[in-house]
Design an enzyme around this catalytic site. Structure first.
Site, PDB file in Angstrom:
ATOM      1  CG  ASP A  49      -1.836   1.213   1.252  1.00 41.19           C
ATOM      2  OD1 ASP A  49      -2.935   1.100   0.678  1.00 41.19           O
ATOM      3  OD2 ASP A  49      -1.464   2.268   1.805  1.00 41.19           O
ATOM      4  CE1 TYR A  54       0.773   7.805   2.376  1.00 46.83           C
ATOM      5  CE2 TYR A  54       1.133   5.519   1.819  1.00 46.83           C
ATOM      6  CZ  TYR A  54       0.350   6.504   2.378  1.00 46.83           C
ATOM      7  OH  TYR A  54      -0.858   6.169   2.939  1.00 46.83           O
ATOM      8  CE  LYS A  79      -3.666   4.733   0.393  1.00 48.71           C
ATOM      9  NZ  LYS A  79      -2.268   4.541   0.783  1.00 48.71           N
ATOM     10  CG  HIS A 112      -4.564   9.754   0.172  1.00 52.75           C
ATOM     11  ND1 HIS A 112      -3.231   9.674  -0.117  1.00 52.75           N
ATOM     12  CD2 HIS A 112      -4.671   9.332   1.455  1.00 52.75           C
ATOM     13  CE1 HIS A 112      -2.563   9.232   0.945  1.00 52.75           C
ATOM     14  NE2 HIS A 112      -3.419   9.020   1.904  1.00 52.75           N
TER      15      HIS A 112
HETATM   16  P1  NDP Z   1       0.789   1.417  11.791  1.00 56.09           P
HETATM   17  O1  NDP Z   1      -0.327   1.347  12.785  1.00 56.09           O
HETATM   18  O2  NDP Z   1       0.895   0.366  10.761  1.00 56.09           O
HETATM   19  O3  NDP Z   1       2.134   1.520  12.640  1.00 56.09           O
HETATM   20  C1  NDP Z   1       3.383   1.660  12.033  1.00 56.09           C
HETATM   21  C2  NDP Z   1       4.412   1.964  13.132  1.00 56.09           C
HETATM   22  O4  NDP Z   1       4.455   0.893  14.076  1.00 56.09           O
HETATM   23  C3  NDP Z   1       5.808   2.121  12.602  1.00 56.09           C
HETATM   24  O5  NDP Z   1       6.417   3.113  13.382  1.00 56.09           O
HETATM   25  C4  NDP Z   1       6.462   0.767  12.844  1.00 56.09           C
HETATM   26  O6  NDP Z   1       7.834   0.934  13.076  1.00 56.09           O
HETATM   27  C5  NDP Z   1       5.751   0.298  14.090  1.00 56.09           C
HETATM   28  N1  NDP Z   1       5.531  -1.167  14.100  1.00 56.09           N
HETATM   29  C6  NDP Z   1       5.145  -1.938  13.057  1.00 56.09           C
HETATM   30  N2  NDP Z   1       5.016  -3.218  13.438  1.00 56.09           N
HETATM   31  C7  NDP Z   1       5.335  -3.275  14.752  1.00 56.09           C
HETATM   32  C8  NDP Z   1       5.420  -4.321  15.686  1.00 56.09           C
HETATM   33  N3  NDP Z   1       5.125  -5.575  15.359  1.00 56.09           N
HETATM   34  N4  NDP Z   1       5.803  -4.015  16.951  1.00 56.09           N
HETATM   35  C9  NDP Z   1       6.084  -2.733  17.312  1.00 56.09           C
HETATM   36  N5  NDP Z   1       6.035  -1.699  16.464  1.00 56.09           N
HETATM   37  C10 NDP Z   1       5.662  -1.962  15.183  1.00 56.09           C
HETATM   38  O7  NDP Z   1       0.705   2.899  11.144  1.00 56.09           O
HETATM   39  P2  NDP Z   1       0.595   3.572   9.721  1.00 56.09           P
HETATM   40  O8  NDP Z   1       0.019   4.900   9.981  1.00 56.09           O
HETATM   41  O9  NDP Z   1       1.860   3.494   8.983  1.00 56.09           O
HETATM   42  O10 NDP Z   1      -0.527   2.742   8.922  1.00 56.09           O
HETATM   43  C11 NDP Z   1      -0.256   1.634   8.097  1.00 56.09           C
HETATM   44  C12 NDP Z   1      -0.375   1.997   6.627  1.00 56.09           C
HETATM   45  O11 NDP Z   1      -1.688   2.494   6.332  1.00 56.09           O
HETATM   46  C13 NDP Z   1       0.529   3.147   6.166  1.00 56.09           C
HETATM   47  O12 NDP Z   1       1.873   2.778   6.056  1.00 56.09           O
HETATM   48  C14 NDP Z   1      -0.127   3.515   4.881  1.00 56.09           C
HETATM   49  O13 NDP Z   1       0.209   2.601   3.865  1.00 56.09           O
HETATM   50  C15 NDP Z   1      -1.595   3.440   5.267  1.00 56.09           C
HETATM   51  N6  NDP Z   1      -2.135   4.746   5.721  1.00 56.09           N
HETATM   52  C16 NDP Z   1      -3.143   5.303   4.974  1.00 56.09           C
HETATM   53  C17 NDP Z   1      -3.695   6.510   5.325  1.00 56.09           C
HETATM   54  C18 NDP Z   1      -4.781   7.078   4.498  1.00 56.09           C
HETATM   55  O14 NDP Z   1      -5.124   8.249   4.696  1.00 56.09           O
HETATM   56  N7  NDP Z   1      -5.343   6.331   3.561  1.00 56.09           N
HETATM   57  C19 NDP Z   1      -3.241   7.251   6.515  1.00 56.09           C
HETATM   58  C20 NDP Z   1      -2.203   6.567   7.263  1.00 56.09           C
HETATM   59  C21 NDP Z   1      -1.711   5.352   6.877  1.00 56.09           C
HETATM   60  P3  NDP Z   1       9.023   0.540  12.050  1.00 56.09           P
HETATM   61  O15 NDP Z   1       8.572   0.849  10.650  1.00 56.09           O
HETATM   62  O16 NDP Z   1      10.139   1.422  12.493  1.00 56.09           O
HETATM   63  O17 NDP Z   1       9.300  -0.916  12.259  1.00 56.09           O
END
Ligand code: NDP
Length: 275
Positions: A49, A54, A79, A112
């Site tokens: 995604d 991004y 998006k 988006h």
């Molecule tokens: P998430 O809830 O997926 O959390 C991501 C964060 O959690 C990162 O900092 C990551 O760190 C950490 N993390 C991931 N896995 C673990 C784990 N198993 N244990 C502990 N920490 C963990 O947040 P996002 O906001 O990134 O949402 C996911 C995806 O959704 C986005 O990447 C994007 O693709 C999408 N999105 C879409 C939006 C929209 O408006 N349509 C808005 C926001 C997000 P690290 O990477 O350092 O490991």
């Protein structure tokens, strides 16, 4: 349902979408995103995604080409960003995304955010792209019920997906029911609340009970609630951990326990205020 990492849901136009994908928001456009996507594909993820916003579509495309996994096995979402909404603007933005990704066809193209006064024109462009076969499916993101009602009044194509903030503190039950009724698949962004919910007693308790991490408990809850989920990580061990959710099942009672955590709490913007 959802037996393994390649399991898919059939969207309302017949296209198959994996229940689990890798989110790449805030993954740097160069090496970081490439390494994360390659790692995920190696482990067995088949959905990525991304978004124009991004600034990492190029890296995503590069990783897909380097991965050795056949293109047709990978489901790619991108998006159209808010500044590019409108009919002609969306067509142009799509072409830019397609070129950056270096892909002929995008699997899923999303609006988006529901930009006021613009999203219907954006949707008309999405429908054109769909009819021309440039995208296999089109959908929306951050649409509330009233946005969907408004869109559906004029739409020729029903969105396949609505991607929204969704986690145990924001379960969006009414929206989820509405989407189910209209055959629109709900997809969770920030499923892990970017870690903000970690440490909550219910997650610790269920983690201990099932021998799983708090992240795995939440992601499994997504699947059992029939919500597509796209946790983001650029850390190999976490990418693997987040995919290791197909070998256990939460009891109905524990699902209810997590559902009951809802506080209508958003960490991201409210679609009614943001755009
Ligand atoms: P998430 O809830 O997926 O959390 C991501 C964060 O959690 C990162 O900092 C990551 O760190 C950490 N993390 C991931 N896995 C673990 C784990 N198993 N244990 C502990 N920490 C963990 O947040 P996002 O906001 O990134 O949402 C996911 C995806 O959704 C986005 O990447 C994007 O693709 C999408 N999105 C879409 C939006 C929209 O408006 N349509 C808005 C926001 C997000 P690290 O990477 O350092 O490991």
């Amino acid at each position: 349902m959802t037996k393994h990492i390649h399991s898919t849901v059939t969207l309302n136009n017949g296209v198959e979408m994996p229940w689990l994908g890798l989110g790449v928001y805030k993954a740097d456009g160069g090496n970081e995103v490439e390494e994360a996507v390659k790692e995920a594909l190696k482990i067995g993820y088949r959905s990525i995604d991304t978004a124009a916003f991004y600034y990492n579509e190029q890296g995503v495309g590069e990783a897909i080409r380097q991965s050795g996994v056949p293109r047709e096995e990978i489901f790619v979402t991108t998006k159209v960003w808010n500044d590019d909404q409108g009919y002609e603007e969306t067509l142009k933005a799509f072409e830019e995304s397609r070129q950056k990704l270096g892909l002929d066809v995008i699997d899923l193209y999303l609006v988006h955010w529901p930009v006021k006064g613009k999203y219907k024109e954006t949707w008309r462009a999405m429908e054109k792209l769909y009819k021309e076969g440039k995208v296999r499916a089109i959908g929306v993101s951050n649409f509330n019920i009233h946005h969907l009602e408004d869109l559906l009044r004029d739409a020729n194509v029903v969105p396949v997906v609505n991607q929204v903030e969704y986690h145990p503190l924001l379960t969006q039950e009414e929206l989820h029911d509405y989407c189910k009724k209209h055959n629109i698949q709900l997809e969770a962004w920030s499923p892990l609340t970017r870690g903000r919910m970690f440490g909550a007693p219910v997650l610790v308790e269920l983690g201990n009970k099932y021998g799983k991490s708090e992240a795995q408990i939440i992601l499994r809850w997504d699947l059992q609630n029939e919500v597509v989920t796209i946790p983001k990580s650029v850390t190999p061990a976490r990418i693997k951990e987040n995919a290791n959710i197909f070998d256990f099942a939460l009891s109905d009672e524990d699902i209810e326990k997590l559902n009951a955590c809802n506080e209508n709490k958003r960490f991201g913007p409210d679609p009614d205020e943001f755009v």
